[in-house]
Scaffold this motif. Structure first.
Motif, PDB file in Angstrom:
ATOM      1  N   SER A  91      50.934  39.125  47.116  1.00 44.05           N
ATOM      2  CA  SER A  91      50.450  39.366  48.466  1.00 44.05           C
ATOM      3  C   SER A  91      51.548  39.979  49.336  1.00 44.05           C
ATOM      4  CB  SER A  91      49.965  38.044  49.080  1.00 44.05           C
ATOM      5  OG  SER A  91      49.541  38.245  50.413  1.00 44.05           O
ATOM      6  N   CYS A 203      35.365  38.902  53.185  1.00 44.14           N
ATOM      7  CA  CYS A 203      36.553  38.037  53.005  1.00 44.14           C
ATOM      8  C   CYS A 203      36.075  36.583  53.020  1.00 44.14           C
ATOM      9  CB  CYS A 203      37.566  38.278  54.116  1.00 44.14           C
ATOM     10  SG  CYS A 203      38.229  39.948  54.184  1.00 44.14           S
ATOM     11  N   ASP A 205      37.233  33.847  51.732  1.00 47.53           N
ATOM     12  CA  ASP A 205      38.238  32.812  51.991  1.00 47.53           C
ATOM     13  C   ASP A 205      38.590  32.746  53.479  1.00 47.53           C
ATOM     14  OD1 ASP A 205      39.205  31.755  49.201  1.00 47.53           O
ATOM     15  OD2 ASP A 205      38.968  33.922  49.000  1.00 47.53           O
ATOM     16  N   GLU A 299      43.274  36.617  53.211  1.00 46.98           N
ATOM     17  CA  GLU A 299      42.426  36.861  52.041  1.00 46.98           C
ATOM     18  C   GLU A 299      43.271  37.391  50.878  1.00 46.98           C
ATOM     19  OE1 GLU A 299      39.277  36.031  52.185  1.00 46.98           O
ATOM     20  OE2 GLU A 299      38.612  36.701  50.198  1.00 46.98           O
ATOM     21  N   ALA A 300      44.273  38.223  51.192  1.00 43.48           N
ATOM     22  CA  ALA A 300      45.170  38.728  50.138  1.00 43.48           C
ATOM     23  C   ALA A 300      45.921  37.581  49.466  1.00 43.48           C
ATOM     24  CB  ALA A 300      46.159  39.729  50.732  1.00 43.48           C
ATOM     25  N   LEU A 303      43.519  36.024  47.012  1.00 40.32           N
ATOM     26  CA  LEU A 303      43.336  36.873  45.822  1.00 40.32           C
ATOM     27  C   LEU A 303      44.562  36.804  44.914  1.00 40.32           C
ATOM     28  CD1 LEU A 303      41.702  39.993  47.549  1.00 40.32           C
ATOM     29  CD2 LEU A 303      40.553  38.228  46.184  1.00 40.32           C
ATOM     30  N   ARG A 306      44.843  33.771  42.761  1.00 40.13           N
ATOM     31  CA  ARG A 306      43.943  33.773  41.602  1.00 40.13           C
ATOM     32  C   ARG A 306      44.427  34.751  40.534  1.00 40.13           C
ATOM     33  NH1 ARG A 306      39.795  34.552  45.783  1.00 40.13           N
ATOM     34  NH2 ARG A 306      39.254  32.494  46.581  1.00 40.13           N
ATOM     35  N   MET A 308      45.498  38.128  41.067  1.00 41.82           N
ATOM     36  CA  MET A 308      45.345  39.560  41.303  1.00 41.82           C
ATOM     37  C   MET A 308      46.708  40.183  41.610  1.00 41.82           C
ATOM     38  SD  MET A 308      42.735  41.522  43.963  1.00 41.82           S
ATOM     39  CE  MET A 308      41.229  41.026  43.113  1.00 41.82           C
ATOM     40  N   ILE A 313      45.115  44.300  44.739  1.00 41.68           N
ATOM     41  CA  ILE A 313      44.835  43.872  46.120  1.00 41.68           C
ATOM     42  C   ILE A 313      44.731  45.082  47.052  1.00 41.68           C
ATOM     43  CG2 ILE A 313      45.803  42.650  48.116  1.00 41.68           C
ATOM     44  CD1 ILE A 313      47.046  40.660  46.110  1.00 41.68           C
ATOM     45  N   HIS A 316      41.547  46.840  46.548  1.00 41.04           N
ATOM     46  CA  HIS A 316      40.430  46.066  47.090  1.00 41.04           C
ATOM     47  C   HIS A 316      40.225  46.354  48.580  1.00 41.04           C
ATOM     48  CE1 HIS A 316      37.754  42.578  47.519  1.00 41.04           C
ATOM     49  NE2 HIS A 316      38.460  42.242  48.590  1.00 41.04           N
TER      50      HIS A 316
END
Length: 338
Positions: A91, A203, A205, A299-300, A303, A306, A308, A313, A316
């Motif tokens: 992120s 988004c 989350d 949100e990043a 992600l 998880r 990503m 990212i 996305h």
């Protein structure tokens, strides 16, 4: 004797230079490394990287003047102001690319306010990305936490050194926000320009996080002072909203404020807000933090947690943008050094 004195002076200067370097660079990094097991920045890479060879001029409102700083320092101060100290590395890397892209685009196309101050950018968060110095971060979260965060942010910047996002061969408008209302805004809705890489992105989350909500209360006197208004009560206040709910304007009788300026003057977290009048007090509820355009840092973080990657990212949040080297673009600018 006459030949030894110049030599002694040179040696003394070299020793002082080495001590200063150790105190300013090596010692803070060493302390941070001792405090936390995390990816550490390469000091030589930080000084000699492509970002360090680019100077960006930032107008500081409090000082009333523009100062040139290395691009990597600008990216770092924006990350410190906007990212969570515990954000995953992917992120932070994605944010580094977005901020670098934002700065390079500003060098090519500075805003009217920045041009007026002979700068590329400003430190005004209502005009550009918010910034925070390392010292300010230490005051807000403490020296130990600050050093650990600074070391991780520097590592993310070095890992993406010189990389920016482009569309059609030009740096994109890489907006970012701390947390969205539950989905980001499209450029068509927010700017009246349907930029293909700034679409409305869900988004989930952000939508489920209580952090997207904030409140702030104003007395009638404080409200009038902040907006240079002369209201006797709040009964005439009306909001004009865009199709996605953001406030475009606020009206009260003959007085009209643009939504972003109204929010900025009152220190609201977002242009998406509602209010409730309680006697001589006005209670605002704000949804999201920031412009809600581009990448949501919250949100990043989700992600990245998880698995990503920073490349995924960026793809996305900025669909269709390409990840490229900034050198072909910045080499033609006067800001670039050898």
């Amino acid at each position: 004797m006459s030949q030894s004195r110049p030599l002694r002076g040179i040696l003394q200067f070299a020793v002082r230079l080495a001590l200063a370097f150790a105190a300013m660079v090596l010692l803070p990094v060493g302390i941070a490394k001792a405090l936390q097991r995390s990816p550490m920045p390469d000091v030589s890479a930080w000084i000699a990287g492509r970002d360090a060879r680019v100077q960006v001029r930032v107008f500081e409102g409090e000082a009333g003047e523009a100062r040139p700083i290395p691009l990597n320092t600008y990216v770092l101060e924006v990350l410190l102001a906007n990212c969570d100290p515990s954000a995953p590395m992917a992120s932070l890397e994605a944010a580094s690319v977005a901020v670098r892209t934002y700065a390079v685009r500003a060098m090519l196309h500075p805003s009217l306010q920045a041009r007026r101050e002979r700068a590329d950018l400003t430190d005004n968060p209502s005009l550009d990305l918010a910034m925070e110095t390392e010292h300010e971060l230490e005051l807000s979260i403490g020296a130990q936490a600050a050093l650990a965060f600074i070391a991780r942010a520097q590592s993310a910047i070095e890992a993406t050194d010189g990389r920016i996002l482009t569309y059609g061969g030009q740096p994109i408008l890489a907006f970012l926000c701390q947390i969205s209302t539950g989905r980001t805004r499209s450029a068509a809705m927010a700017l009246g320009d349907p930029l293909p890489y700034l679409k409305s992105i869900p988004c989930p989350d952000d939508a489920s996080s209580p952090a997207r909500l904030s409140t702030i209360t104003y007395t009638l006197g404080a409200f009038n002072q902040a907006l240079s208004a002369h209201l006797s009560d709040f009964s005439q206040l009306r909001a004009v909203r865009s199709g996605d709910g953001f406030v475009q304007a606020v009206k009260a009788g003959d007085e009209v404020w643009g939504g972003p300026a109204f929010a900025a003057n009152l220190g609201l977290a977002s242009d998406d807000f509602t209010w409730v009048a309680r006697g001589d007090r006005l209670v605002f509820t704000c949804y999201g933090r920031g412009s809600d355009l581009g990448m949501s840092l919250h949100e990043a973080d989700a992600l990245a947690s998880r698995g990503m990657s920073y490349v995924a990212i960026l793809a996305h949040f900025y669909p269709g943008a390409r990840l490229e080297d900034m050198l072909p673009i910045v080499q033609g600018l006067g800001n670039f050094g050898n």
